[in-house]
Motif scaffolding. Structure first.
Motif, PDB file in Angstrom:
ATOM      1  N   THR A 133       6.442  -5.054   3.343  1.00 15.10           N
ATOM      2  CA  THR A 133       6.608  -6.137   2.390  1.00 15.10           C
ATOM      3  C   THR A 133       5.556  -7.221   2.567  1.00 15.10           C
ATOM      4  O   THR A 133       4.994  -7.386   3.660  1.00 15.10           O
ATOM      5  CB  THR A 133       8.020  -6.756   2.542  1.00 15.10           C
ATOM      6  N   ALA A 169       6.429  -2.317  -1.052  1.00 15.65           N
ATOM      7  CA  ALA A 169       6.357  -3.135  -2.264  1.00 15.65           C
ATOM      8  C   ALA A 169       5.832  -4.514  -1.886  1.00 15.65           C
ATOM      9  O   ALA A 169       6.391  -5.163  -0.998  1.00 15.65           O
ATOM     10  CB  ALA A 169       7.733  -3.250  -2.926  1.00 15.65           C
ATOM     11  N   TRP A 177       8.399  -0.158 -12.633  1.00 13.64           N
ATOM     12  CA  TRP A 177       9.529  -0.790 -11.968  1.00 13.64           C
ATOM     13  C   TRP A 177      10.361   0.234 -11.209  1.00 13.64           C
ATOM     14  O   TRP A 177      10.565   1.358 -11.656  1.00 13.64           O
ATOM     15  CB  TRP A 177      10.425  -1.500 -12.995  1.00 13.64           C
ATOM     16  N   GLN A 207      14.735  -1.866  -6.713  1.00  8.95           N
ATOM     17  CA  GLN A 207      14.438  -2.141  -5.313  1.00  8.95           C
ATOM     18  C   GLN A 207      15.675  -2.180  -4.435  1.00  8.95           C
ATOM     19  O   GLN A 207      15.668  -1.635  -3.326  1.00  8.95           O
ATOM     20  CB  GLN A 207      13.664  -3.461  -5.191  1.00  8.95           C
ATOM     21  N   TYR A 245       9.715   2.099   2.537  1.00  9.82           N
ATOM     22  CA  TYR A 245       9.577   1.607   1.164  1.00  9.82           C
ATOM     23  C   TYR A 245       8.498   0.535   1.166  1.00  9.82           C
ATOM     24  O   TYR A 245       8.529  -0.403   1.981  1.00  9.82           O
ATOM     25  CB  TYR A 245      10.907   1.047   0.671  1.00  9.82           C
ATOM     26  N   SER A 275      12.249 -10.905  -1.294  1.00 12.52           N
ATOM     27  CA  SER A 275      12.211  -9.554  -0.719  1.00 12.52           C
ATOM     28  C   SER A 275      12.700  -9.548   0.722  1.00 12.52           C
ATOM     29  O   SER A 275      13.391  -8.619   1.156  1.00 12.52           O
ATOM     30  CB  SER A 275      10.781  -9.003  -0.788  1.00 12.52           C
ATOM     31  N   LEU A 295       5.761   1.211  -4.397  1.00 14.75           N
ATOM     32  CA  LEU A 295       5.727   0.549  -5.692  1.00 14.75           C
ATOM     33  C   LEU A 295       4.397  -0.174  -5.792  1.00 14.75           C
ATOM     34  O   LEU A 295       4.197  -1.226  -5.183  1.00 14.75           O
ATOM     35  CB  LEU A 295       6.889  -0.433  -5.827  1.00 14.75           C
TER      36      LEU A 295
END
Length: 441
Positions: free
Chosen positions: A335, A257, A318, A321, A255, A341, A286
């Motif tokens: 990240t 972001a 959006w 998360q 993931y 986060s 994202l």
């Protein structure tokens, strides 16, 4: 029972005022809920649109937790309807701070009305950039002064200025570090979104450095996965994103972001994209707005989406998360190492690929490397730049069968230490005791 009943029954009367970023508002809201759960009256202050995008509150807290909307004034150059960092590109955030400064008079009027109604706040919990609040809170000797206390989810470490290139001070008003320094100088105590298990030496150090109590709040994870902010995902339905994850093998997806304030350029975005392509792993990205743009990132590298369509999804709005991080298919998190986060990654024991940019994020990234739960993307020591090869190398390491498993094991061990509801409640209890002890000092 109304919002005043908490104070009347012996509870505290607390006003909570976070910075206009969801990475700040959500932990401030969690603190507000936990204080209200203990019988205190809490007023959460923000703008109307931000309040509307917060998650719904448990019905049993409605008597003790209320929300006060303050209308954000118009500022030339700030997009209409922009009320949070999620609504603006990074180069407009200073304009958002300028607009927030325009809340000084409405906040003062609200506080005066609160005092007149017999609900004098014991504390105002403010954020790093609200340097104009403490003088206002202390200018009411007839009613007794209200005690400001900052709760900086962005971390006090921001005062170190440790960043890959110092962020230029805004043309208007005080720079972020100057604002924070004034807040910490004028407050009565400091609340830190952390815990002794995570940072055992920090609280004594800060207390000595600031010459006032530095109190842990615990890590303030939301009680449930996020369902707030019913925003568009740039043409990609958030529920479709979760269904896509349902179709992926366990622990196969990284993931990606990088928060709302990382100053990503178009070149940064291209190198990140091509690095993900070179790594040949599944990804959910994202993708935010590049610096200096009012639009979403715009064209990715030519052919990128077609070449990676079978193993990757790019969202430009959006994404829930917490649900994405919690999903069985998610095996790692790329990240910017914002504290919020990073804390969310603890909840699920995920190893990290780290690409820090500003303020305290490089320090947090180094700390996570030392703990053995992540790998930092290599950068050029001369200018702080990174390239696709550095991204691909870091991603492959974290997603690899051997090194990735070691990192994941370390991340799960850290989760067992810091993600504990009993410890969290004890931190809130001790924080409440500090607030009671110091409110009349």
């Amino acid at each position: 029972m109304d919002a005043a009943a908490g104070g009347a029954a012996g509870g505290l009367e607390v006003v909570v005022f976070p910075w206009l970023a969801f990475g700040h508002m959500i932990p401030f809201l969690e603190l507000s809920k936990r204080l209200a759960e203990r019988g205190n009256a809490v007023t959460f202050v923000s703008t109307p649109r931000n309040l509307a995008r917060l998650p719904p509150m448990p019905a049993h807290l409605s008597a003790r937790l209320r929300f006060m909307p303050l209308q954000l004034p118009a500022v030339e150059g700030l997009p209409e309807g922009a009320e949070s960092t999620a609504d603006v590109p990074t180069d407009k955030i200073d304009l958002l701070k300028k607009a927030m400064d325009g809340l000084a008079a409405p906040l003062a009027a609200f506080l005066m009305d609160t005092v007149a109604a017999g609900r004098r706040p014991d504390w105002i919990v403010l954020d790093f950039c609200h340097n104009w609040v403490p003088p206002s809170a202390h200018r009411r000797p007839a009613q007794g002064s209200m005690r400001p206390v900052p709760d900086p989810p962005c971390r006090l470490r921001g005062l170190s200025g440790a960043a890959l290139g110092e962020r230029r001070a805004p043309a208007h008003g005080a720079g972020a570090l100057h604002r924070a320094a004034q807040v910490f100088e004028r407050c009565r105590l400091v609340i830190c979104r952390s815990c002794h298990e995570l940072e055992p030496r920090m609280f004594a150090l800060l207390s000595n450095l600031l010459r006032k109590p530095a109190v842990p709040s615990g890590i303030l994870l939301p009680a449930a996965p996020d369902d707030h902010r019913n925003s568009s995902s740039g043409g990609v339905d958030p529920h479709h994103v979760l269904r896509w994850l349902d179709d992926q093998p366990p622990k196969s997806v990284i993931y990606v972001a990088l928060g709302t304030e990382a100053p990503l350029t178009l070149e940064n975005i291209h190198e990140l994209a091509l690095g993900l392509e070179l790594a040949e792993v599944r990804f959910l990205w994202l993708l935010g707005k590049p610096a200096g743009s009012n639009k979403v990132a715009g064209p990715l590298p030519a052919g990128f989406e077609e070449r990676t369509r079978a193993r990757g999804v790019v969202c430009t709005g959006w994404v829930p998360q917490m649900k994405a991080l919690a999903h069985d298919a998610t095996g790692a998190f790329l990240t910017h190492c914002g504290w919020g986060s990073t804390i969310e990654s603890f909840a699920f024991g995920l190893p990290l690929v780290m690409l820090p940019f500003i303020i305290d994020t490089p320090i947090i990234a180094r700390s996570m490397v030392q703990r053995g739960i992540g790998v930092q993307v290599a950068r050029d020591e001369r200018d702080g730049s990174f390239n696709r090869d550095g991204v691909a190398t870091a991603v492959r390491r974290v997603m690899s069968e051997y090194e990735g498993k070691v990192l994941a094991t370390n991340a799960k061990k850290l989760k067992e230490v810091v993600v504990d509801e009993g410890r969290q409640e004890q931190y809130i209890h001790e924080l409440e005791e500090h607030l009671r002890r110091y409110k009349d000092v």
